[in-house]
Write an enzyme that holds these catalytic residues in place. Sequence first.
Site, PDB file in Angstrom:
ATOM      1  N   CYS A  41       1.054  -1.244   0.767  1.00 20.97           N
ATOM      2  CA  CYS A  41      -0.036   0.179   0.430  1.00 20.97           C
ATOM      3  C   CYS A  41       0.921   1.689   0.041  1.00 20.97           C
ATOM      4  O   CYS A  41       1.932   1.030   0.802  1.00 20.97           O
ATOM      5  CB  CYS A  41      -0.960   0.492   0.779  1.00 20.97           C
ATOM      6  SG  CYS A  41      -2.117   1.558   1.405  1.00 20.97           S
ATOM      7  N   ASP A  43       0.411   4.091   1.829  1.00 25.57           N
ATOM      8  CA  ASP A  43       0.569   4.155   3.129  1.00 25.57           C
ATOM      9  C   ASP A  43       1.998   4.557   3.417  1.00 25.57           C
ATOM     10  O   ASP A  43       2.953   3.705   3.765  1.00 25.57           O
ATOM     11  CB  ASP A  43      -0.371   3.476   4.139  1.00 25.57           C
ATOM     12  CG  ASP A  43      -0.479   3.960   5.632  1.00 25.57           C
ATOM     13  OD1 ASP A  43       0.263   4.561   6.258  1.00 25.57           O
ATOM     14  OD2 ASP A  43      -1.682   3.501   6.034  1.00 25.57           O
ATOM     15  N   ARG A  45       2.639   4.840   6.939  1.00 21.05           N
ATOM     16  CA  ARG A  45       3.054   4.183   7.781  1.00 21.05           C
ATOM     17  C   ARG A  45       4.321   2.901   7.014  1.00 21.05           C
ATOM     18  O   ARG A  45       4.991   1.877   7.940  1.00 21.05           O
ATOM     19  CB  ARG A  45       2.138   3.972   8.413  1.00 21.05           C
ATOM     20  CG  ARG A  45       2.142   5.622   8.879  1.00 21.05           C
ATOM     21  CD  ARG A  45       0.519   5.308  10.102  1.00 21.05           C
ATOM     22  NE  ARG A  45      -0.426   4.534   9.424  1.00 21.05           N
ATOM     23  CZ  ARG A  45      -1.744   3.983   8.960  1.00 21.05           C
ATOM     24  NH1 ARG A  45      -2.014   4.164  10.297  1.00 21.05           N
ATOM     25  NH2 ARG A  45      -2.601   4.034   8.329  1.00 21.05           N
ATOM     26  N   HIS A  97      -2.040  -3.864   4.861  1.00 18.15           N
ATOM     27  CA  HIS A  97      -1.863  -3.165   6.167  1.00 18.15           C
ATOM     28  C   HIS A  97      -2.904  -3.343   7.208  1.00 18.15           C
ATOM     29  O   HIS A  97      -3.993  -2.818   6.428  1.00 18.15           O
ATOM     30  CB  HIS A  97      -1.100  -2.386   6.385  1.00 18.15           C
ATOM     31  CG  HIS A  97      -1.305  -1.377   5.821  1.00 18.15           C
ATOM     32  ND1 HIS A  97      -2.042  -0.386   6.887  1.00 18.15           N
ATOM     33  CD2 HIS A  97      -1.659  -0.522   4.713  1.00 18.15           C
ATOM     34  CE1 HIS A  97      -1.893   1.053   6.200  1.00 18.15           C
ATOM     35  NE2 HIS A  97      -2.240   0.876   5.119  1.00 18.15           N
ATOM     36  N   CYS A 100      -6.137   0.047   7.018  1.00 16.20           N
ATOM     37  CA  CYS A 100      -5.555   0.479   5.352  1.00 16.20           C
ATOM     38  C   CYS A 100      -6.848   1.569   5.098  1.00 16.20           C
ATOM     39  O   CYS A 100      -7.759   1.355   5.696  1.00 16.20           O
ATOM     40  CB  CYS A 100      -5.779   0.005   4.825  1.00 16.20           C
ATOM     41  SG  CYS A 100      -5.622   0.023   3.038  1.00 16.20           S
TER      42      CYS A 100
HETATM   43 ZN   LIG Z   1      -3.457   0.971   3.154  1.00 18.97          ZN
END
Ligand SMILES: [Zn+2]
Length: 208
Positions: A41, A43, A45, A97, A100
Amino acid sequence: MNLENVFKNNEKWIKAKLSEDGEFFDELGKGQNPELLYIGCSDSRVTAEELMGMGPGEVFVHRNIANMVISIDLNVMSVVNYAVNHLKVNHVVVCGHYACGGVKAAMQSADLGILNPWLRNIRDVYRIHRDELNDIDDEDKKYDRLVELNVQEQCVNLIKTAAVQKAYRDRGLKVYGWVFDVHTGKLIDLNIDFEGILKEIMEIYHLD
Ligand SMILES: [Zn+2]
């Protein structure tokens, strides 16, 4: 955020790498030979190489919203084909994750404009696994489970590609589904039954 720091950090990173290995960048400049394709992803993090303890040259990476493998997405399909057919990676990972935002958005009834067709693919995962998901009363647990099932379905989408089918037959390439827990930092192997799924879907999706 001061972007000047990026360049200062880069100077420090170069020094640190060279102090460990004086030839580091000479080797890096010669080319890449990664053994792993990581699809994760976007993302901020979920940091791909860092969470696996890997560095430059070790992982071929593709990231998008909610780690999707969509057969008409030229971007992800180009990455898969290049990594499997040319770089000859033997391991392909889909890493989702918990928490999400893409998966969360797909669980809600909202018109998100250009994101609608992208998130629709996650709604399709929900539809396929509706019975299991509707049996989960706790909303957080349902959300976590959808994250896992989404990873599983993206692995299935990989197995539907000619590149993966051919590389499995020719050299035993495997597909893995993982989830990163942003609350603990732990990487969890979902133990996707790659060969079982392959056997089951080959009846319909056999390409090579
Ligand atoms: Zn995500």
